[in-house]
Design a protein around this motif. Structure first.
Motif, short mmCIF file in Angstrom:
data_model
loop_
_atom_site.label_atom_id
_atom_site.label_comp_id
_atom_site.label_asym_id
_atom_site.label_seq_id
_atom_site.Cartn_x
_atom_site.Cartn_y
_atom_site.Cartn_z
N GLY A 28 19.23 28.74 38.37
CA GLY A 28 18.62 30.06 38.45
C GLY A 28 17.42 30.21 37.53
O GLY A 28 16.47 30.92 37.84
N TYR A 104 24.34 26.57 46.20
CA TYR A 104 23.94 26.12 44.86
C TYR A 104 24.19 24.61 44.74
O TYR A 104 23.37 23.86 44.21
CB TYR A 104 24.77 26.89 43.85
CG TYR A 104 24.29 26.89 42.42
CD1 TYR A 104 23.34 27.80 42.00
CD2 TYR A 104 24.83 26.02 41.49
CE1 TYR A 104 22.92 27.83 40.69
CE2 TYR A 104 24.42 26.05 40.17
CZ TYR A 104 23.47 26.96 39.77
OH TYR A 104 23.07 26.99 38.46
N PHE A 234 22.13 37.26 39.17
CA PHE A 234 22.31 35.84 39.47
C PHE A 234 22.26 35.02 38.18
O PHE A 234 23.11 34.18 37.92
CB PHE A 234 21.21 35.38 40.43
CG PHE A 234 21.41 34.00 40.98
CD1 PHE A 234 22.02 33.81 42.21
CD2 PHE A 234 20.97 32.88 40.28
CE1 PHE A 234 22.20 32.54 42.73
CE2 PHE A 234 21.16 31.61 40.80
CZ PHE A 234 21.77 31.44 42.02
N SER A 237 25.10 35.35 35.71
CA SER A 237 26.41 35.11 36.33
C SER A 237 27.27 36.38 36.29
O SER A 237 28.48 36.33 36.15
CB SER A 237 27.18 33.98 35.64
OG SER A 237 26.47 32.78 35.65
N1 TRP Z 1 23.88 31.80 36.51
C1 TRP Z 1 23.65 30.59 37.20
C2 TRP Z 1 22.19 30.24 37.22
O1 TRP Z 1 21.35 31.01 36.83
C3 TRP Z 1 24.03 30.56 38.63
C4 TRP Z 1 25.18 31.26 39.14
C5 TRP Z 1 25.45 32.55 39.09
C6 TRP Z 1 26.19 30.68 39.91
N2 TRP Z 1 26.56 32.80 39.78
C7 TRP Z 1 27.03 31.67 40.28
C8 TRP Z 1 26.45 29.39 40.33
C9 TRP Z 1 28.12 31.44 41.06
C10 TRP Z 1 27.52 29.15 41.10
C11 TRP Z 1 28.38 30.17 41.47
O2 TRP Z 1 21.83 29.20 37.69
#
Ligand code: TRP
Length: 491
Positions: A28, A104, A234, A237
């Motif tokens: 992210g 992801y 995002f 998390s």
């Molecule tokens: N915080 C993580 C990032 O910035 C990504 C992420 C957020 C994530 N939520 C998630 C990855 C749920 C897997 C599943 O990259």
């Protein structure tokens, strides 16, 4: 984490913070943040991003830390402790996390393909990073309806990703703290090296000024605010049940507020620095190609896999640096991916004590791999774009709003704040109540409605309706199950 008779515990507060930072910092920061910033006009994006960090991100992170630590349960159990019907919020959160992790992991698989390519001389993308990415790695088709051939290499990479995630969860639960001691400083160091290189490229300053010059007109566009808000969720998390699960392994009296600030600020600091690297390179490419900065590349999820590789191939010792860079991406991603599997594990083991954690992890990993295949097909990037749009815009907003209602109104913002302040050295002011009760639900609600209106009026990115309905379903199915849970809890 050490295994005690009761709940598992982090070895120390530091380990908890490192694990939370590990979850937050991921693709992210290096992949999603820069492409959004580019897409929304550089400096035009930064102001909403920073405002969203302080107005939405940090208060919600405090809320999730408080919730998990107070009730000592994962997302479903913690919300249930407030009211039986609210377990559904936790379910929708974890479901959203699961959907995110399916694509992801595919982005991590791209990183692996590049990592292997880094050992070749010359680098396979040295004759054109864009062709390499779209043609060789993705084997992309012209439209979402044409699934194309499934790239075998990518599928093997995806399998390797999931096997690695599984081994982290299976073997590494107790050594997360130690893993993070390596996977945190390494990417930070690499980023700094890349920063120096990027800033000294010819034309870099043109890119940097695009990045940092605010465009106040853009602040009137709700789309920018929405993108900023969803990126904050995002990247932190938050609204995936992850931070609730992690905090549930803290001792009940551990300090909360400062940890939340530390995690949030380190995470965004990392993103901001990654932005300097990307925009320095974009500026250089603009200078070389003699085009305006906003026309250098097609923005979108491909940015980090076109611009970064290009940047690295400009360095002396290109192979060496690209090995380090893609290893960095991979290690950044795995902490985050792993944290979601932990969120699911926590929820399941709260409910079924006897179910072994590695069985749950195995099921999650297999399901994640299979579901992710759609993103590895020739039209996978289109689906990735669609699903990311819907989940991050709608599911996260729903979870965010519902969390605020649950804690701010049903449990009582003051009750939660009192608990948090009773354990934290840094005291939360009454501003937090206002944020949780009013500002966040109202602003998220407004953005949600605007987005809904736009998506109904104009199909997202012009995709055909059947493809967009896949996106809608990723939101609606978990929501329907959540509503089912509410109804069932009533009886
Ligand atoms: N915080 C993580 C990032 O910035 C990504 C992420 C957020 C994530 N939520 C998630 C990855 C749920 C897997 C599943 O990259």
């Amino acid at each position: 984490m050490g295994l005690f008779k009761g709940r598992m515990r982090w070895d120390s507060r530091l380990v908890f913070i490192l694990a939370a930072v590990g979850s937050a910092i991921g693709l992210g920061n290096v992949w999603r943040f820069p492409y959004l910033t580019y897409e929304f006009g550089g400096g035009a994006f930064l102001i909403p991003y920073l405002i969203a960090l302080f107005v939405l991100g940090i208060p919600l992170l405090i809320l999730e830390f408080g919730l998990g630590q107070k009730f000592q349960k994962g997302a479903i159990g913690s919300f249930k402790a407030i009211d039986k019907r609210l377990g559904s919020i936790g379910f929708i959160a974890v479901a959203a996390g699961f959907i995110v992790i399916t694509y992801y992991a595919v982005v991590m698989a791209w990183s692996l393909v590049y990592l292997l390519g880094s050992f070749q001389d010359p680098l396979p993308w040295s004759s054109g990073s864009s062709e390499f990415f779209f043609g060789n790695v993705l084997q992309i088709t012209d439209s979402v309806g044409d699934f194309g051939s499934v790239s075998v290499g990518l599928i093997i990479a995806l399998l390797v990703v999931w096997v690695s995630i599984f081994f982290c969860v299976f073997k590494g639960v107790r050594s997360v703290g130690k893993v993070v001691l390596i996977t945190m400083p390494l990417p930070a160091l690499l980023l700094l090296i890349l920063l120096v290189r990027a800033l000294t490229l010819e034309g870099a300053m043109q890119g940097i000024s695009f990045y940092v010059t605010p465009d106040f007109n853009a602040l009137l566009d709700p789309e920018v605010w929405l993108a900023a808000a969803t990126q904050i969720f995002f990247t932190l998390s938050v609204a995936f049940g992850i931070m609730i699960a992690y905090a549930s392994y803290n001792k009940k009296h551990q300090s909360i507020t400062k940890s939340a600030f530390i995690v949030a600020l380190i995470n965004s600091g990392f993103s901001l620095i990654a932005g300097f690297v990307v925009f320095g390179v974009l500026g250089h490419m603009a200078a070389v190609q003699n085009v305006p900065i906003d026309e250098v590349v097609k923005s979108g999820p491909s940015l980090a896999f076109v611009v970064f590789p290009e940047a690295i191939s400009l360095l002396p010792l290109a192979s060496f640096f690209s090995v380090l860079f893609f290893l960095m991406l991979f290690t950044l991603g795995i902490d985050s991916a792993f944290s979601l599997v932990e969120a699911v594990n926590t929820v399941v083991s709260d409910k079924f004590r006897k179910m072994a954690a590695h069985v749950v992890a195995f099921i999650v990993c297999v399901a994640g791999f299979v579901a992710g295949l759609i993103f590895a097909a020739g039209s996978g990037l289109y689906f990735l774009d669609i699903v990311d749009h819907f989940v991050t815009n709608y599911s996260l907003a729903i979870v965010g709003i519902m969390s605020c209602i649950a804690v701010g109104w049903m449990y009582g913002a003051d009750n939660m704040r009192e608990f948090i302040n009773s354990v934290s050295e840094m005291k939360l002011g009454v501003w937090w109540n206002h944020a949780i009760r009013w500002v966040i639900p109202l602003s998220l609600g407004t953005l949600f409605l605007i987005q809904l209106y736009r998506d109904i009026i104009t199909p997202y990115e012009g995709y055909p309706a059947w493809a967009l309905s896949v996106g809608w379903l990723t939101v609606l199915i978990p929501l329907a199950i959540g509503i089912g849970m509410v109804v069932k809890a009533k009886n």
